[in-house]
Design a protein around this motif. Structure first.
Motif, mmCIF file in Angstrom:
data_model
loop_
_atom_site.group_PDB
_atom_site.id
_atom_site.type_symbol
_atom_site.label_atom_id
_atom_site.label_comp_id
_atom_site.label_asym_id
_atom_site.label_seq_id
_atom_site.Cartn_x
_atom_site.Cartn_y
_atom_site.Cartn_z
ATOM 1 N N SER A 70 0.853 -1.188 0.000
ATOM 2 C CA SER A 70 0.000 0.000 0.000
ATOM 3 C C SER A 70 0.888 1.237 0.000
ATOM 4 O O SER A 70 2.109 1.131 0.104
ATOM 5 N N ARG A 71 0.280 2.391 -0.116
ATOM 6 C CA ARG A 71 1.048 3.628 -0.096
ATOM 7 C C ARG A 71 0.158 4.764 0.407
ATOM 8 O O ARG A 71 -1.068 4.722 0.256
ATOM 9 N N ASP A 72 0.786 5.774 0.961
ATOM 10 C CA ASP A 72 0.116 6.995 1.392
ATOM 11 C C ASP A 72 0.905 8.147 0.794
ATOM 12 O O ASP A 72 1.929 8.567 1.356
ATOM 13 N N ASN A 73 0.445 8.646 -0.333
ATOM 14 C CA ASN A 73 1.198 9.689 -1.027
ATOM 15 C C ASN A 73 1.252 10.987 -0.223
ATOM 16 O O ASN A 73 2.201 11.756 -0.339
ATOM 17 N N ALA A 74 0.262 11.223 0.608
ATOM 18 C CA ALA A 74 0.278 12.428 1.441
ATOM 19 C C ALA A 74 1.423 12.382 2.444
ATOM 20 O O ALA A 74 1.919 13.421 2.875
ATOM 21 N N LYS A 75 1.819 11.170 2.823
ATOM 22 C CA LYS A 75 2.925 11.001 3.774
ATOM 23 C C LYS A 75 4.223 10.611 3.083
ATOM 24 O O LYS A 75 5.221 10.337 3.751
ATOM 25 N N ASN A 76 4.200 10.546 1.746
ATOM 26 C CA ASN A 76 5.390 10.143 0.987
ATOM 27 C C ASN A 76 5.953 8.818 1.495
ATOM 28 O O ASN A 76 7.176 8.637 1.611
ATOM 29 N N THR A 77 5.068 7.875 1.757
ATOM 30 C CA THR A 77 5.484 6.612 2.358
ATOM 31 C C THR A 77 4.747 5.446 1.711
ATOM 32 O O THR A 77 3.537 5.533 1.469
ATOM 33 N N GLY A 78 5.498 4.385 1.458
ATOM 34 C CA GLY A 78 4.916 3.138 1.004
ATOM 35 C C GLY A 78 5.045 2.095 2.099
ATOM 36 O O GLY A 78 5.880 2.230 3.006
ATOM 37 N N TYR A 79 4.219 1.067 2.002
ATOM 38 C CA TYR A 79 4.198 0.055 3.056
ATOM 39 C C TYR A 79 4.147 -1.343 2.451
ATOM 40 O O TYR A 79 3.664 -1.554 1.346
ATOM 41 N N LEU A 80 4.637 -2.297 3.240
ATOM 42 C CA LEU A 80 4.452 -3.704 2.926
ATOM 43 C C LEU A 80 4.075 -4.398 4.231
ATOM 44 O O LEU A 80 4.902 -4.517 5.134
ATOM 45 N N GLN A 81 2.824 -4.798 4.338
ATOM 46 C CA GLN A 81 2.361 -5.555 5.488
ATOM 47 C C GLN A 81 2.657 -7.020 5.225
ATOM 48 O O GLN A 81 2.181 -7.571 4.226
ATOM 49 N N VAL A 82 3.439 -7.624 6.102
ATOM 50 C CA VAL A 82 3.827 -9.021 5.913
ATOM 51 C C VAL A 82 3.247 -9.836 7.057
ATOM 52 O O VAL A 82 3.557 -9.598 8.222
ATOM 53 N N ASN A 83 2.377 -10.770 6.704
ATOM 54 C CA ASN A 83 1.681 -11.604 7.688
ATOM 55 C C ASN A 83 2.021 -13.073 7.462
ATOM 56 O O ASN A 83 2.534 -13.456 6.417
ATOM 57 N N SER A 84 1.704 -13.885 8.455
ATOM 58 C CA SER A 84 1.900 -15.339 8.353
ATOM 59 C C SER A 84 3.300 -15.660 7.855
ATOM 60 O O SER A 84 3.485 -16.469 6.934
ATOM 61 N N LEU A 85 4.273 -15.037 8.485
ATOM 62 C CA LEU A 85 5.647 -15.174 8.008
ATOM 63 C C LEU A 85 6.163 -16.598 8.156
ATOM 64 O O LEU A 85 5.832 -17.304 9.117
ATOM 65 N N LYS A 86 6.984 -16.978 7.185
ATOM 66 C CA LYS A 86 7.604 -18.291 7.155
ATOM 67 C C LYS A 86 9.124 -18.111 7.175
ATOM 68 O O LYS A 86 9.637 -17.043 6.836
ATOM 69 N N SER A 87 9.823 -19.166 7.510
ATOM 70 C CA SER A 87 11.284 -19.064 7.568
ATOM 71 C C SER A 87 11.861 -18.667 6.213
ATOM 72 O O SER A 87 12.864 -17.947 6.142
ATOM 73 N N GLU A 88 11.213 -19.099 5.146
ATOM 74 C CA GLU A 88 11.718 -18.767 3.809
ATOM 75 C C GLU A 88 11.489 -17.307 3.425
ATOM 76 O O GLU A 88 11.946 -16.867 2.368
ATOM 77 N N ASP A 89 10.798 -16.560 4.256
ATOM 78 C CA ASP A 89 10.639 -15.122 4.022
ATOM 79 C C ASP A 89 11.828 -14.325 4.568
ATOM 80 O O ASP A 89 11.902 -13.112 4.351
ATOM 81 N N THR A 90 12.730 -14.995 5.267
ATOM 82 C CA THR A 90 13.907 -14.319 5.802
ATOM 83 C C THR A 90 14.738 -13.745 4.665
ATOM 84 O O THR A 90 15.139 -14.468 3.749
ATOM 85 N N ALA A 91 14.984 -12.439 4.719
ATOM 86 C CA ALA A 91 15.699 -11.747 3.651
ATOM 87 C C ALA A 91 15.861 -10.285 4.021
ATOM 88 O O ALA A 91 15.231 -9.798 4.968
ATOM 89 N N VAL A 92 16.678 -9.608 3.249
ATOM 90 C CA VAL A 92 16.704 -8.144 3.295
ATOM 91 C C VAL A 92 15.658 -7.654 2.303
ATOM 92 O O VAL A 92 15.650 -8.071 1.145
ATOM 93 N N TYR A 93 14.783 -6.790 2.773
ATOM 94 C CA TYR A 93 13.699 -6.267 1.951
ATOM 95 C C TYR A 93 14.054 -4.855 1.502
ATOM 96 O O TYR A 93 14.434 -4.007 2.324
ATOM 97 N N TYR A 94 13.910 -4.628 0.203
ATOM 98 C CA TYR A 94 14.236 -3.343 -0.398
ATOM 99 C C TYR A 94 12.995 -2.727 -1.046
ATOM 100 O O TYR A 94 12.210 -3.429 -1.679
ATOM 101 N N CYS A 95 12.865 -1.414 -0.913
ATOM 102 C CA CYS A 95 11.860 -0.719 -1.691
ATOM 103 C C CYS A 95 12.563 0.024 -2.830
ATOM 104 O O CYS A 95 13.747 0.369 -2.721
ATOM 105 N N ALA A 96 11.829 0.254 -3.894
ATOM 106 C CA ALA A 96 12.393 0.902 -5.071
ATOM 107 C C ALA A 96 11.283 1.623 -5.818
ATOM 108 O O ALA A 96 10.101 1.270 -5.671
ATOM 109 N N VAL A 97 11.654 2.618 -6.616
ATOM 110 C CA VAL A 97 10.655 3.354 -7.384
ATOM 111 C C VAL A 97 11.098 3.487 -8.834
ATOM 112 O O VAL A 97 12.286 3.437 -9.149
ATOM 113 N N VAL A 98 10.111 3.696 -9.685
ATOM 114 C CA VAL A 98 10.335 3.909 -11.102
ATOM 115 C C VAL A 98 9.210 4.807 -11.604
ATOM 116 O O VAL A 98 8.094 4.752 -11.083
#
Length: 125
Positions: A70-98
């Motif tokens: 999701s994103r809130d352009n008024a706050k200049n912020t994007g989000y990633l809600q991550v639920n039901s996490l599994k061990s294979e979700d372990t990683a460095v998470y990066y955001c990027a724009v284009v």
């Protein structure tokens, strides 16, 4: 545009986190945004993307139903809600724009112009 990702941490399997991507500089609302992740020894992989207005959303099959972008352009912020996490979700998470992410290329890391520094998510089993 400069990006700062945050919100990662250590969480037990089944837990949740909300990752944030704060943008500064040029207008965040003009950019499509994506989240990628990279686990140790693996290539960077696409997680999810959202269009500049929030009207287009893409999600990798491996996280569909568990992760929400999701994103809130008024706050200049994007989000990633991550639920039901599994061990294979372990990683460095990066955001990027284009400026514009076409439907066929949205998952390609090389498409994106600016990247945040990453936030580490560690899921313990």
């Amino acid at each position: 545009v400069q990006l700062q990702a945050s919100g990662g941490g250590l969480v037990q399997a089944g837990g949740s986190l909300r990752l944030s991507c704060a943008a500064s500089g040029r207008s965040f609302s003009s950019y499509d945004m994506g989240w990628f992740r990279q686990a140790p020894g693996k290539e960077r992989e696409f997680v999810a993307a959202i269009g500049w207005s929030g009207g287009r959303i893409y999600c990798a099959a491996s996280v569909k139903g568990r992760f929400t972008i999701s994103r809130d352009n008024a706050k200049n912020t994007g989000y990633l809600q991550v639920n039901s996490l599994k061990s294979e979700d372990t990683a460095v998470y990066y955001c990027a724009v284009v400026r514009t992410a076409s439907d066929t290329a949205v998952a390609a890391p090389t498409l994106y112009d600016s990247w945040g520094q990453g936030t580490l998510v560690t899921v313990s089993s």
